[in-house]
Design an enzyme around this catalytic site. Structure first.
Site, short mmCIF file in Angstrom:
data_model
loop_
_atom_site.label_atom_id
_atom_site.label_comp_id
_atom_site.label_asym_id
_atom_site.label_seq_id
_atom_site.Cartn_x
_atom_site.Cartn_y
_atom_site.Cartn_z
N GLY A 1 -20.79 -11.43 0.57
CA GLY A 1 -22.18 -11.45 1.01
C GLY A 1 -22.80 -10.15 1.49
O GLY A 1 -22.30 -9.56 2.68
N VAL B 1 -22.56 -15.64 3.73
CA VAL B 1 -23.48 -15.99 2.80
C VAL B 1 -24.51 -16.62 3.35
O VAL B 1 -24.88 -17.54 2.61
CB VAL B 1 -22.40 -16.50 1.44
CG1 VAL B 1 -21.57 -15.38 0.88
CG2 VAL B 1 -21.85 -17.46 1.90
N ALA C 1 -33.70 -14.40 15.87
CA ALA C 1 -33.89 -14.70 17.54
C ALA C 1 -35.36 -14.64 17.98
O ALA C 1 -35.76 -15.56 18.53
CB ALA C 1 -32.97 -14.00 18.40
N GLU D 1 -27.24 -27.91 26.28
CA GLU D 1 -26.23 -26.76 25.87
C GLU D 1 -24.83 -27.24 25.75
O GLU D 1 -24.37 -27.39 26.86
CB GLU D 1 -26.71 -25.43 26.56
CG GLU D 1 -25.87 -24.44 25.82
CD GLU D 1 -25.92 -24.17 24.35
OE1 GLU D 1 -26.81 -24.16 23.74
OE2 GLU D 1 -24.61 -24.34 23.61
N GLY E 1 -27.66 -19.05 25.72
CA GLY E 1 -27.82 -17.78 24.95
C GLY E 1 -27.84 -17.85 23.50
O GLY E 1 -28.28 -17.19 22.83
N GLY F 1 -25.74 -9.33 2.72
CA GLY F 1 -26.90 -9.71 3.36
C GLY F 1 -26.89 -8.64 4.97
O GLY F 1 -26.25 -7.83 5.00
N HIS G 1 -45.61 13.42 21.01
CA HIS G 1 -44.88 14.38 20.12
C HIS G 1 -43.72 14.82 21.06
O HIS G 1 -43.83 15.32 22.00
CB HIS G 1 -45.72 15.20 19.68
CG HIS G 1 -45.16 16.37 18.82
ND1 HIS G 1 -44.56 16.22 17.47
CD2 HIS G 1 -44.82 17.84 19.21
CE1 HIS G 1 -44.02 17.37 17.46
NE2 HIS G 1 -44.14 18.48 18.38
N LYS H 1 -24.11 -5.80 18.26
CA LYS H 1 -24.74 -4.59 18.51
C LYS H 1 -23.81 -3.71 19.62
O LYS H 1 -23.90 -2.68 19.56
CB LYS H 1 -26.15 -4.79 19.13
CG LYS H 1 -27.19 -4.76 18.15
CD LYS H 1 -27.45 -5.73 17.20
CE LYS H 1 -26.78 -5.83 15.88
NZ LYS H 1 -26.76 -7.15 15.26
N ALA I 1 -25.46 -33.12 23.33
CA ALA I 1 -26.59 -34.14 23.39
C ALA I 1 -26.74 -34.89 21.94
O ALA I 1 -26.94 -34.39 21.16
CB ALA I 1 -27.68 -33.33 23.82
#
Ligand code: NAD
Length: 455
Positions: A178, A264, A312, A32, A37, A180, A443, A49, A112
């Site tokens: 965009g 986009v 993810a 990595e 992550g 989306g 409920h 979030k 890598a």
């Protein structure tokens, strides 16, 4: 050292695969170049979030009169929100590292590059060292796509989502190119913090892949709240001669703001794989079969680099499937796992949230599947009424017309992200309405809408 599995990329696909294969007692090396992550944890799902949650606290505090609460002089501190976001991310990254460490997985921090490959061995170079492995898993993810619009490239006033997440100050105004998922989540964040927002979407609707009726409810609410959303509008040019004012030309009209956020879509990362000249690609991403195998023996690919569905949780599921297949290669079993792409839940963290799983009515028509649609406003749930003053929401069930199998569930209304997993069970396991009717829902919860709709 020779490893059983070498994984390039430590996002949700890479770290899931590393943990699973290590747990099975295999020697695994994971490469990595940044923090483990991947996009999701470092510059995607989790940081957005976190900021959205901060914005929601502020927004709710300033819109609480409808619940009999008045708060004066409510303030937010964007720098503090950013700081908290960074701490949350750091803790989660540390948690993943710990898990990999617990399983004795070798984590190498660096870029890598595959240097050679034969059918039973692949060689990878990283930080001047060479590593060899029997199997290779490519989990290199994706990066934000920069469209060829004049004035976009290398313009410091034009952000991508990574720039927006790193900004220490809020823009005074923003144009989002965009509409989306990324575009609408940032529109939500900025709008709730009082920033004037314009969204420019090329297609006739924002969030074009979702259920149009659900999307229409969000569109109406956001337009009423003052977000300027332009659809069927294409950006032609960006000018930044008069900074800090940046101008965007779309469908012949000029729009102005302090910043432009371009969202986009994303493109697969294929750097470092150049020696795999025979690796088969499909529309710029790595082509894989149902077990995430590429056309090259012992080479697998999972996550955004396959561009199947860039989420993810799809990446981590693909990784589970790929590792199972790899482990079963020596002793083949008949019930190999696969990814059920027709039962992938997805959430848009707008306010209200949108959550869905399975196919829409439109997709069913394209697939020539006869369907019956049942729908209810979310207000049929008592808990929804209690907690969502002035909202109606919507829940739609797409059923197979012949046997009433649940093929899709599409909701708008808070907090549908938290109960879409129940719908995922139904779609994924192929439950019929009759079977779902026998499930008891607690409920009062908003999840009861899934039951109300079929009684
Ligand atoms: P997207 O594909 O979801 O949306 C891009 C939008 O840009 C589309 O609506 C498209 O019509 C529009 N567009 C394309 N070119 C345009 C142009 N020149 N002018 C105006 N509009 C244009 O891509 P995204 O929002 O960038 O997100 C990237 C990926 O990340 C997606 O696969 C998404 O699912 C994923 N993601 C998921 C979440 C989540 O699960 N909550 C959050 C963020 C991102």
């Amino acid at each position: 050292m020779r490893y059983y599995l070498a994984i390039i990329g430590g996002g949700p696909a890479g770290y899931t695969a590393a943990e699973k294969a290590s747990k099975a007692g295999k020697d695994v090396v994971l490469f990595e170049q940044n923090a483990v992550g991947g996009t999701c944890l470092n510059v995607g799902c989790i940081p957005t979030k976190s900021l959205l949650f901060g914005a929601k606290q502020y927004y709710n505090a300033t819109h609480a009169q409808k619940y009999g609460v008045t708060a004066e002089n409510v303030l937010f501190d964007f720098a503090a929100m950013q700081k908290r976001k960074t701490i949350v991310v750091r803790k989660l990254v540390a948690g993943i590292k710990q898990r990999l460490n617990n399983e004795h997985c070798t984590l190498v921090n660096g870029f890598a590059k595959v240097v050679s490959r034969q059918d039973t061995m692949v060689s990878i170079e990283c930080n001047g060292e060479t590593y060899e492995a029997e199997n290779l898993m490519i989990c290199t993810g994706s990066t934000n796509f920069v469209p060829p619009i004049p004035g976009i490239k290398d313009n410091p006033a034009v952000w991508d989502s990574t720039d927006a997440l790193a900004a220490t100050e809020l823009p005074k105004s923003i144009i989002i190119v965009g509409g989306g998922v990324i575009g609408m989540e940032f529109a939500t964040l900025y709008h709730e913090l009082g920033v004037p927002v314009t969204v420019i979407e090329a297609m006739p609707s924002i969030l074009p892949n979702l259920d149009p009726e659900v999307v229409q409810l969000l569109l109406e609410k956001y337009r009423k709240a003052g977000i300027n959303i332009l659809t069927s509008t294409k950006v032609e040019e960006i000018q930044s001669d008069d900074l800090p004012c940046i101008k965007v030309k779309a469908n012949g009209e000029w729009y102005e703001a302090e910043k432009v956020l371009v969202s986009v879509g994303r493109r697969a990362n294929l750097q470092g794989l150049e020696t795999l000249r025979d690796l088969e690609l499909e529309r710029g991403a790595i082509k894989t079969d149902e077990f995430c195998k590429t056309n090259l023996p012992n080479v697998y690919a999972c996550g955004d680099v396959t561009a199947k569905i860039m989420l993810a949780h799809v990446a981590s599921r693909q990784a589970e499937v790929a590792v199972s297949k790899m482990l079963n290669a020596q002793s083949p079993i008949t019930n190999d796992q696969t990814v059920n792409y027709l039962a992938i839940p997805s959430v848009v963290y707008s306010n209200p949230e949108i959550a869905s799983v399975g196919i829409t009515e439109q997709q069913a028509a394209e697939m020539s599947i006869p369907v019956e649609v049942r729908k209810l406003p979310m207000t049929f749930s008592g808990r929804f009424m209690v907690e969502n003053e002035g909202e109606t929401g919507l829940c739609k069930l797409v059923l197979h017309a012949a046997d009433h199998t649940v093929l899709g569930v599409h909701c708008i209304g808070n907090p549908c992200s938290e109960f879409i997993a129940a719908a995922s069970f139904a779609v994924s396991k192929g439950y019929t309405v009759e079977e779902m009717q026998q499930v008891v829902f607690p409920h009062p919860t908003v999840s009861e809408i899934l039951h109300e709709i079929i009684v």
